[in-house]
Each structure stands twice: as structure tokens, then as C-alpha cells.
Design a protein around this motif. Structure first.
Motif, PDB file in Angstrom:
ATOM      1  N   HIS A  32       0.912  -1.316   0.192  1.00 31.02           N
ATOM      2  CA  HIS A  32       0.159   0.052  -0.166  1.00 31.02           C
ATOM      3  C   HIS A  32       1.100   0.757  -0.277  1.00 31.02           C
ATOM      4  O   HIS A  32       1.529   1.141   0.616  1.00 31.02           O
ATOM      5  N   GLU A  71       0.981  -6.518   2.715  1.00 31.82           N
ATOM      6  CA  GLU A  71       0.037  -5.773   1.136  1.00 31.82           C
ATOM      7  C   GLU A  71      -0.740  -5.014   2.130  1.00 31.82           C
ATOM      8  O   GLU A  71      -1.919  -4.117   1.351  1.00 31.82           O
ATOM      9  N   MET A  72      -1.694  -5.581   3.877  1.00 29.96           N
ATOM     10  CA  MET A  72      -3.021  -5.594   4.059  1.00 29.96           C
ATOM     11  C   MET A  72      -2.365  -4.803   5.379  1.00 29.96           C
ATOM     12  O   MET A  72      -1.969  -5.536   6.236  1.00 29.96           O
ATOM     13  N   ALA A 147      -9.432  -9.259   3.692  1.00 31.27           N
ATOM     14  CA  ALA A 147      -8.758  -9.025   2.996  1.00 31.27           C
ATOM     15  C   ALA A 147      -9.777  -7.200   2.464  1.00 31.27           C
ATOM     16  O   ALA A 147      -9.019  -6.249   2.127  1.00 31.27           O
ATOM     17  N   PRO A 150     -11.999  -4.679  -3.063  1.00 31.86           N
ATOM     18  CA  PRO A 150     -10.835  -4.251  -3.938  1.00 31.86           C
ATOM     19  C   PRO A 150     -10.603  -2.994  -4.157  1.00 31.86           C
ATOM     20  O   PRO A 150     -11.589  -2.139  -3.595  1.00 31.86           O
ATOM     21  N   ASP A 154      -4.710  -1.794  -4.080  1.00 32.32           N
ATOM     22  CA  ASP A 154      -4.056  -2.941  -3.925  1.00 32.32           C
ATOM     23  C   ASP A 154      -3.304  -3.810  -4.278  1.00 32.32           C
ATOM     24  O   ASP A 154      -2.667  -3.122  -5.929  1.00 32.32           O
ATOM     25  N   LEU A 158      -1.852  -9.475  -4.658  1.00 33.66           N
ATOM     26  CA  LEU A 158      -3.464  -9.573  -3.480  1.00 33.66           C
ATOM     27  C   LEU A 158      -4.743  -9.345  -4.327  1.00 33.66           C
ATOM     28  O   LEU A 158      -5.449 -10.171  -4.198  1.00 33.66           O
ATOM     29  N   THR A 159      -4.195  -8.273  -5.921  1.00 34.13           N
ATOM     30  CA  THR A 159      -5.403  -8.761  -6.665  1.00 34.13           C
ATOM     31  C   THR A 159      -5.418 -10.598  -7.364  1.00 34.13           C
ATOM     32  O   THR A 159      -7.172 -10.682  -7.282  1.00 34.13           O
ATOM     33  N   ARG A 162      -6.900 -12.859  -4.798  1.00 37.51           N
ATOM     34  CA  ARG A 162      -8.206 -12.373  -4.336  1.00 37.51           C
ATOM     35  C   ARG A 162      -8.567 -13.212  -5.084  1.00 37.51           C
ATOM     36  O   ARG A 162     -10.164 -13.804  -4.263  1.00 37.51           O
TER      37      ARG A 162
END
Length: 224
Positions: A32, A71-72, A147, A150, A154, A158-159, A162
Motif C-alpha cells: 500500500h 500488503e494489508m 482483505a 478491492p 491493492d 493481492l489482486t 483475491r
């Protein structure tokens, strides 16, 4: 024997290799924006304050700490509903291993049945696939809770993680539908369509596992 096993193994290796090469050739997943900037500023500040390398502390931050590859970065919600969703999402890493293990067990039994030419070894796989499908849908739902929705920032990993994770339970469901009941499967080999779908499912699981590690531990987590 070889005619039955070779298409399963070669197809799995080829598909996994193609998808893995595409993912590995892509640029590393970005964290991020706010985490990246905070991490960069922290590194810059540390480099200016430490003049003597011997004075630097001999401590290493875990990759899962904020700003070190995650990423989160969840902030604890204030509402009861938000906290409940966040709490349920925290179960995603634990629940996801259940359907993964079942699918790999199904694949192993199918290979064993083909190698020994005894369909009885995989006759009960429809039951295993039923539990795997239920666990897959539960894990996917908990993954969305973990997560969140969207977002524009992102990362690539991660995309992909997901949407592949959203697709996998439906592949499980297709496998369950294609697998013959035990009474029939005990005397008949599996169909070609079922075997092909199983190869695709195992390849997706392997790629998804890599992406999950990429999201959790940062890009290059599997570097030797």
C-alpha cells in the motif's frame, strides 16, 4: 500404467510452470502506498542517525511487521459489525489449509489409482471433494472478510490472490460434479474431463499458495 499417469503429471507441471513464469516475470507486488512511504522514510531516518555500523542494533524485523512487506495493514474497526467481520477474517489463514489438504489428497489418490490400476483407491474421492468444496467456499468468504473490498492501491499479488481464491471453490464444485459416485467409481477409471480439471485445480492451488506467501511475507519470500 505410464499412459495413464504421464498426462496427469506432465499436464500439471506444464500448467504450473507457465503460470509461475508469468507471475515471476511480473514486477514485484507493491505494498500500500502509505506503507511504502512510511517504510522508506523510516529507512532514511535510520541511515542518517546511525553513523557507526557497530552501534546499530543487531535486531531484524519480521517481514510481517507493518511496512515490511505486508500488503494489508488492518486498523481495528470501531463498530461491532466491523470488528466481527475483522475477527472472522483472521480465521482465513487457518481455515484455508483444510480444503487445500483435501484437494491434494484427492489428487494423490487419483495418481495412486492410475498407477496401481485399481479404481477402488479413489472411489471415495467424491466425499472428500464435497468437504473440500464446503471448506473452499468458507475460506473464500473469510478471505474477503480479511482483505476487505478491492482498493485502487491493492498490489498485484493481492489482486491475483483475491480473484484466484474466489474462483477455486467453483473449480472444486465442478470436480465434485464430475467425479463419479463411489458405487460407479470403484469399477471405472476417472473421465478425461475430470482429470484435466483436477490438474488445473492443483496448479491453481500451488500458484495461490505462492501468492498468499507473497501477500503475507512480501515479494521474493521464496528466494533461495
Amino acid at each position: 500404467m505410464a499412459k495413464k499417469i504421464f498426462p496427469l503429471v506432465s499436464g500439471l507441471l506444464a500448467l504450473t510452470g507457465i503460470i509461475a513464469s508469468l507471475l515471476l516475470s511480473a514486477p514485484p507486488a507493491m505494498a500500500h502506498k502509505n506503507q511504502s512511504s512510511s517504510s522508506a522514510s523510516a529507512v532514511a531516518e535510520a541511515s542518517t542517525t546511525v553513523n557507526n555500523p557497530e552501534d546499530a542494533p543487531m535486531a531484524m524485523a519480521w517481514p510481517t511487521e507493518p511496512g515490511m512487506g505486508m500488503e494489508m495493514d488492518h486498523k481495528k474497526p470501531k463498530t461491532f459489525g466491523g470488528r466481527l467481520v475483522s475477527w472472522l477474517g483472521a480465521w482465513h489463514p487457518a481455515v484455508i489449509h483444510f480444503p487445500i489438504a483435501l484437494l491434494l489428497t484427492v489428487a494423490l489418490l487419483e495418481v495412486l489409482a492410475a498407477a496401481r490400476k485399481k479404481p477402488v483407491y479413489n472411489a471415495g474421492n467424491k466425499v472428500l471433494l464435497a468437504f473440500a468444496t464446503a471448506g473452499g467456499f468458507a475460506a473464500a468468504a473469510l478471505g474477503w472478510a480479511n482483505a476487505g473490498l478491492p482498493a485502487a492501491d491493492d498490489g498485484t499479488a493481492l489482486t491475483w490472490h483475491r480473484w484466484i481464491g474466489t474462483l477455486i471453490p467453483f473449480v472444486y464444485l465442478l470436480l465434485w460434479r464430475l467425479k463419479r459416485p463411489a458405487e460407479t467409481a470403484v469399477n471405472q477409471p476417472s473421465s478425461r474431463l475430470y482429470e484435466t480439471t483436477l490438474v488445473v485445480a492443483v496448479a491453481l492451488i500451488l500458484i495461490q499458495a505462492y501468492l498468499g506467501g507473497d501477500v503475507t511475507h512480501g515479494a521474493g519470500h521464496m528466494a533461495f
